[in-house]
Design an enzyme around this catalytic site. Sequence first.
Site, mmCIF file in Angstrom:
data_model
loop_
_atom_site.group_PDB
_atom_site.id
_atom_site.type_symbol
_atom_site.label_atom_id
_atom_site.label_comp_id
_atom_site.label_asym_id
_atom_site.label_seq_id
_atom_site.Cartn_x
_atom_site.Cartn_y
_atom_site.Cartn_z
ATOM 1 C CB CYS A 126 53.294 33.320 33.313
ATOM 2 S SG CYS A 126 54.226 31.808 33.606
ATOM 3 C CD GLU A 150 55.660 39.138 42.749
ATOM 4 O OE1 GLU A 150 54.768 39.792 43.310
ATOM 5 O OE2 GLU A 150 55.443 38.404 41.771
#
Length: 375
Positions: A335, A89
């Site tokens: 995150c 990603e």
Amino acid sequence: MSAAAATHRLFRMDEMETLRRDRRLDPQLIRQLRNGLLKKFEPDDVVRERFPASDAVQLHALKLFQRMDSEIDGATKLLFETDSGLLIESVILRIASGRTTLCVSSQIGCAAACDFCATGKMGIAKNLATEEILDQVVQAGQILRAENRRLSNIVFMGMGEPLHNEANVTEAIQLLTAPDHFARSPSTVLVSTVGVPAAMLRLANAFPRLNLALSLHSADQATRETIIPLGKKASLTQLHDTIQEIQTIQDREFMIEYLMLRGVNDSAEDAKRLIDWIGDLRVHVNLIPYNTIEASPHLQASPRPTIESFADLLKASGLKTTVRYSLGHDIEAACGQLIRQENRQRAMQARRAAAEGDSHVGFLDVRQVIDGLES
């Protein structure tokens, strides 16, 4: 000829030089190709149309598998498929100020196995090649160009521990900052690590203007080792001394990342420990809200008032401190929420196929773990 059939990779100077000689190309054509794609992020068809040997050049090392755009902020998650058949990603963050940041991955999975991170729970750790790291920048840059935006910053904060893939990350930074490739300023690139002291020093020596960040998350050794198992390999004292040495090389602030975890590292005592540990280091502390993950239900985000109180204590001691806001939560781009389940399924499929003797499966051995970790 398809990109898969093309034999000359754009980021391999020896291969491009072989192509230039074989086709008797003017070197200026190679420069135009690189300028168009790497500096201007022009569309593939535009740069191919100008290059007479485009059939022989592999422009991309990754295949865009899926794009997900947040409906609540300016985040875009890009899922790329590698030649190994596994996914990585990248995340584009469009900040309200108009600046854009790209968060790139350096590995498939991560051997650091931090308790708070979904990537570390993947059970896979495989290095990305230099061209796979750089192609994330190229394809994100092309997306931003189509929006009349420019790429402001690149941060190595995606999947993987960058300094466990030191050679390829270093080469990627060299090309990102090389005048004949991306020609970016090192000050627009940041590398974040959980703490690999020798590699941190090598990177600082190689790129004095590069931004470096330490994912600290606790100034108590036992607590840090609980949430970051790799913390056992480098003590807090060693990390402090490493940053101190780096600051004799680099004339810039060092970034300290601190994930706020309820009841784990967010007390006033934790703040005092952090202040004492930093001491006279010239740093900027980023307090990061935690995004819960299914694999670690025992970890919870600190309430916003707790984070603000923690920040006030740091600021009162004279530390430059910023409370970050999480972007991309609705697309699991924030995150610690990087892809996990899809790769585990693909890895299992590859193992089953290998056990059944299927020699045509297009996967590498996903059980391979990274080597070269500091002992």
